[in-house]
Design a protein around this motif. Structure first.
Motif, PDB file in Angstrom:
ATOM      1  N   CYS A  53       0.909  -1.045   0.000  1.00 37.19           N
ATOM      2  CA  CYS A  53       0.084  -0.006   0.066  1.00 37.19           C
ATOM      3  C   CYS A  53       0.872   1.238  -0.043  1.00 37.19           C
ATOM      4  O   CYS A  53       1.750   1.222   0.695  1.00 37.19           O
ATOM      5  N   HIS A  78       0.240   3.916   1.213  1.00 40.33           N
ATOM      6  CA  HIS A  78       0.340   4.863   2.480  1.00 40.33           C
ATOM      7  C   HIS A  78       1.243   4.538   3.451  1.00 40.33           C
ATOM      8  O   HIS A  78       1.900   5.211   3.549  1.00 40.33           O
ATOM      9  N   GLN A  79       1.085   3.172   3.971  1.00 39.51           N
ATOM     10  CA  GLN A  79       2.574   3.011   4.739  1.00 39.51           C
ATOM     11  C   GLN A  79       2.809   1.510   4.464  1.00 39.51           C
ATOM     12  O   GLN A  79       3.556   0.703   5.619  1.00 39.51           O
ATOM     13  N   GLY A  80       2.590   0.918   3.249  1.00 42.26           N
ATOM     14  CA  GLY A  80       3.355  -0.269   3.005  1.00 42.26           C
ATOM     15  C   GLY A  80       2.526  -1.534   3.499  1.00 42.26           C
ATOM     16  O   GLY A  80       3.188  -2.522   3.245  1.00 42.26           O
ATOM     17  N   VAL A  81       1.654  -1.526   3.774  1.00 42.54           N
ATOM     18  CA  VAL A  81       0.804  -2.695   4.434  1.00 42.54           C
ATOM     19  C   VAL A  81       0.527  -3.337   3.060  1.00 42.54           C
ATOM     20  O   VAL A  81       0.125  -2.867   2.056  1.00 42.54           O
ATOM     21  N   CYS A 119      -6.608  -2.037   1.351  1.00 40.40           N
ATOM     22  CA  CYS A 119      -5.712  -2.187   2.400  1.00 40.40           C
ATOM     23  C   CYS A 119      -6.484  -2.181   3.647  1.00 40.40           C
ATOM     24  O   CYS A 119      -7.205  -0.932   3.913  1.00 40.40           O
ATOM     25  N   ALA A 136      -5.292  -2.089   6.571  1.00 40.25           N
ATOM     26  CA  ALA A 136      -4.841  -1.223   7.629  1.00 40.25           C
ATOM     27  C   ALA A 136      -5.468   0.179   7.933  1.00 40.25           C
ATOM     28  O   ALA A 136      -5.786   0.329   9.034  1.00 40.25           O
ATOM     29  N   HIS A 137      -5.942   0.854   6.842  1.00 40.75           N
ATOM     30  CA  HIS A 137      -6.437   2.107   7.296  1.00 40.75           C
ATOM     31  C   HIS A 137      -7.722   2.421   6.218  1.00 40.75           C
ATOM     32  O   HIS A 137      -8.460   3.560   6.246  1.00 40.75           O
ATOM     33  N   GLY A 138      -7.972   1.356   5.485  1.00 44.58           N
ATOM     34  CA  GLY A 138      -8.959   1.430   4.621  1.00 44.58           C
ATOM     35  C   GLY A 138      -8.868   2.106   3.055  1.00 44.58           C
ATOM     36  O   GLY A 138      -9.877   2.324   2.411  1.00 44.58           O
ATOM     37  N   SER A 139      -7.718   2.214   2.547  1.00 41.39           N
ATOM     38  CA  SER A 139      -7.364   2.530   1.237  1.00 41.39           C
ATOM     39  C   SER A 139      -7.718   1.526   0.348  1.00 41.39           C
ATOM     40  O   SER A 139      -7.998   0.510   0.491  1.00 41.39           O
TER      41      SER A 139
HETATM   42  S1  FES Z   1      -1.181   1.204   5.040  1.00 40.95           S
HETATM   43 FE1  FES Z   1      -2.655   0.836   3.636  1.00 40.95          FE
HETATM   44  S2  FES Z   1      -4.176   2.517   4.338  1.00 40.95           S
HETATM   45 FE2  FES Z   1      -2.706   2.785   5.462  1.00 40.95          FE
END
Ligand code: FES
Length: 137
Positions: free
Chosen positions: A81, A83-86, A99, A101-104
């Motif tokens: 992702c 955003h932060q790599g998840v 994703c 982690a935070h819903g992207s």
């Molecule tokens: S790491 Fe994917 S939305 Fe934050």
């Protein structure tokens, strides 16, 4: 200095410290992990890739998520992702990537369709030849 001036100066100081801390700590934490450049093949007859034998299935390889859409097409994007790599997952029902982690959310092309991510996933070229799926980009 009277009481009113003292309170004004203290209040101004506290506000300056709070704003400074917020500017440093509240800034957007979006990162864009560098997507890999790849050139590899997957043997679809290999049991490790059996998920690609089903519409909606997906596998991960070399930093890439390779998915088979509900219409049977093969697509591939970077798995981290932006955003932060998840690691993202493929969702056949919406034909996109998600994703947790935070819903992207991302379209099948890797384009961002919902934040907090603000950068697209890298899209790769897929070419099917017999039971060999080539991924590059
Ligand atoms: S790491 Fe994917 S939305 Fe934050």
């Amino acid at each position: 200095m009277d009481r009113k001036e003292f309170l004004y100066l203290v209040g101004t100081g506290v506000a300056a410290i709070t704003i400074g801390a917020c500017l440093g700590g509240c800034k957007k934490t979006t990162t864009s992990p560098s997507a890999p450049t790849v050139n590899f093949s997957l043997n679809l007859a290999d049991p490790a890739n059996s998920a690609l034998g089903t519409n909606g299935g997906y596998v991960y390889s070399q930093g890439v998520i390779v998915a088979r859409t509900l219409s049977g097409a093969y697509i591939a994007v970077s798995q981290a992702c932006t955003h932060q790599g998840v690691t993202v997952v493929y969702q056949g029902g919406s034909n996109g990537f998600y994703c947790s982690a935070h819903g992207s959310t991302f379209a099948s092309s890797g384009a961002v369709t919902g934040g907090p991510a603000s950068s697209n996933l890298k899209s790769y070229t897929t070419t099917l030849s017999g039971s060999t799926l080539h991924i590059s980009g």
